[in-house]
Scaffold this motif. Structure first.
Motif, mmCIF file in Angstrom:
data_model
loop_
_atom_site.group_PDB
_atom_site.id
_atom_site.type_symbol
_atom_site.label_atom_id
_atom_site.label_comp_id
_atom_site.label_asym_id
_atom_site.label_seq_id
_atom_site.Cartn_x
_atom_site.Cartn_y
_atom_site.Cartn_z
ATOM 1 N N THR A 1 0.827 -1.308 -0.075
ATOM 2 C CA THR A 1 0.083 -0.111 -0.037
ATOM 3 C C THR A 1 0.835 1.373 -0.128
ATOM 4 O O THR A 1 0.362 2.187 -0.399
ATOM 5 C CB THR A 1 -0.822 0.048 1.253
ATOM 6 O OG1 THR A 1 -0.202 -0.060 2.483
ATOM 7 C CG2 THR A 1 -1.837 -1.251 1.328
ATOM 8 N N LEU A 2 1.991 1.272 0.371
ATOM 9 C CA LEU A 2 2.791 2.258 0.442
ATOM 10 C C LEU A 2 3.719 2.551 -0.752
ATOM 11 O O LEU A 2 3.945 3.829 -1.100
ATOM 12 C CB LEU A 2 4.165 2.134 1.528
ATOM 13 C CG LEU A 2 3.711 1.999 2.842
ATOM 14 C CD1 LEU A 2 5.166 1.564 3.687
ATOM 15 C CD2 LEU A 2 2.991 3.088 3.530
ATOM 16 N N GLN B 1 1.535 2.689 -9.957
ATOM 17 C CA GLN B 1 0.561 3.337 -10.893
ATOM 18 C C GLN B 1 1.361 4.222 -11.710
ATOM 19 O O GLN B 1 1.216 3.975 -13.005
ATOM 20 C CB GLN B 1 -0.491 3.950 -10.247
ATOM 21 C CG GLN B 1 -1.612 3.385 -9.614
ATOM 22 C CD GLN B 1 -2.377 4.220 -8.694
ATOM 23 O OE1 GLN B 1 -2.294 5.298 -8.396
ATOM 24 N NE2 GLN B 1 -3.543 3.729 -8.121
ATOM 25 N N SER B 2 2.295 4.902 -11.397
ATOM 26 C CA SER B 2 3.485 5.748 -12.285
ATOM 27 C C SER B 2 4.189 4.584 -13.077
ATOM 28 O O SER B 2 4.214 4.989 -14.185
ATOM 29 C CB SER B 2 4.165 6.364 -11.586
ATOM 30 O OG SER B 2 3.475 7.378 -10.808
ATOM 31 N N ILE B 3 4.569 3.543 -12.638
ATOM 32 C CA ILE B 3 5.434 2.683 -13.371
ATOM 33 C C ILE B 3 4.683 2.096 -14.412
ATOM 34 O O ILE B 3 4.872 1.870 -15.701
ATOM 35 C CB ILE B 3 5.979 1.658 -12.489
ATOM 36 C CG1 ILE B 3 6.978 2.122 -11.712
ATOM 37 C CG2 ILE B 3 6.602 0.302 -13.270
ATOM 38 C CD1 ILE B 3 7.471 1.123 -10.500
#
Length: 206
Positions: free
Chosen positions: A144-145, A151-153
């Motif tokens: 979760t961290l 998402q960016s990757i």
């Protein structure tokens, strides 16, 4: 000295050549996902990939991807990804010598490396590009961290592949498929002349 920290995985060898896009450096690797307790090299058969490619295509599918379909009409975008990866990374995704031990067309580990904005150190995030029934997505160790980083990757990785969708390499490959009755069948997958062929086979000879 520049250091690199690997998040949620192990890396043993870089394969092919890296490619940089949107502040990430991507490379195919020999490696494993690791959650701190167990190495997780394979997904369960019932799991569908997260971060699917289709979530990152804004409007209409590129024609070359749209042509990759099962006989029933379902999209088979993993075929295009399998053809696209060698064109970018100069590396053919790993395949097993015996098709009866291979349960997906694509199951290749990659790493996304990002340089710290504070110093010259790097952080590496391993993930697996894989398919379920020829629908392709990415798998990370749940954390979760790191949700926003993942998402960016995913966004950067799929945008990199979509930059030149027609730049692909032909291939012939195969894997074991479960039919509606739960029985195993061999599927032969071929991509040539920018079109895909998906058909059942009595056996697959690599």
């Amino acid at each position: 000295m520049v250091s690199i920290t690997i998040k949620n995985g192990y890396l043993w060898q870089v394969l092919g050549r890296p490619a940089e896009y949107n502040k990430f450096v991507f490379a195919p690797v020999l490696g494993e996902l690791y959650d701190g307790i167990n190495i997780r090299p394979y997904r369960r058969q019932e799991e569908t990939p997260t971060f699917p490619l289709t979530d990152y295509i804004d409007n209409q599918l590129p024609k070359i991807i749209d042509r990759c379909r099962h006989e029933c009409g379902k999209i088979a975008d993993a075929v295009w990804v399998r053809a696209r990866v060698p064109a970018i990374f100069g590396f053919t995704p790993l395949s097993l010598p015996f098709a009866d031990y291979k349960y997906a067309l694509l199951e290749q580990t990659f790493v996304a490396c990002q340089q710290s904005s504070v110093n010259d150190d790097w952080v590496a995030y391993p993930f697996v590009c894989e398919d379920y029934d020829l629908r392709v997505g990415l798998r990370f160790i749940p954390d979760t961290l790191l949700t926003e980083v993942y998402q960016s990757i995913a966004k950067a990785f799929w945008e990199l592949l979509l930059l030149e969708p027609e730049h692909v390499h032909p291939f012939c490959d195969g894997y074991v498929h479960y039919n509606e009755l739960g029985d195993e069948e061999w599927l032969l997958v071929e991509f040539k002349n920018s079109r895909c062929i998906i058909e059942f086979a009595d056996y697959i000879d690599f």
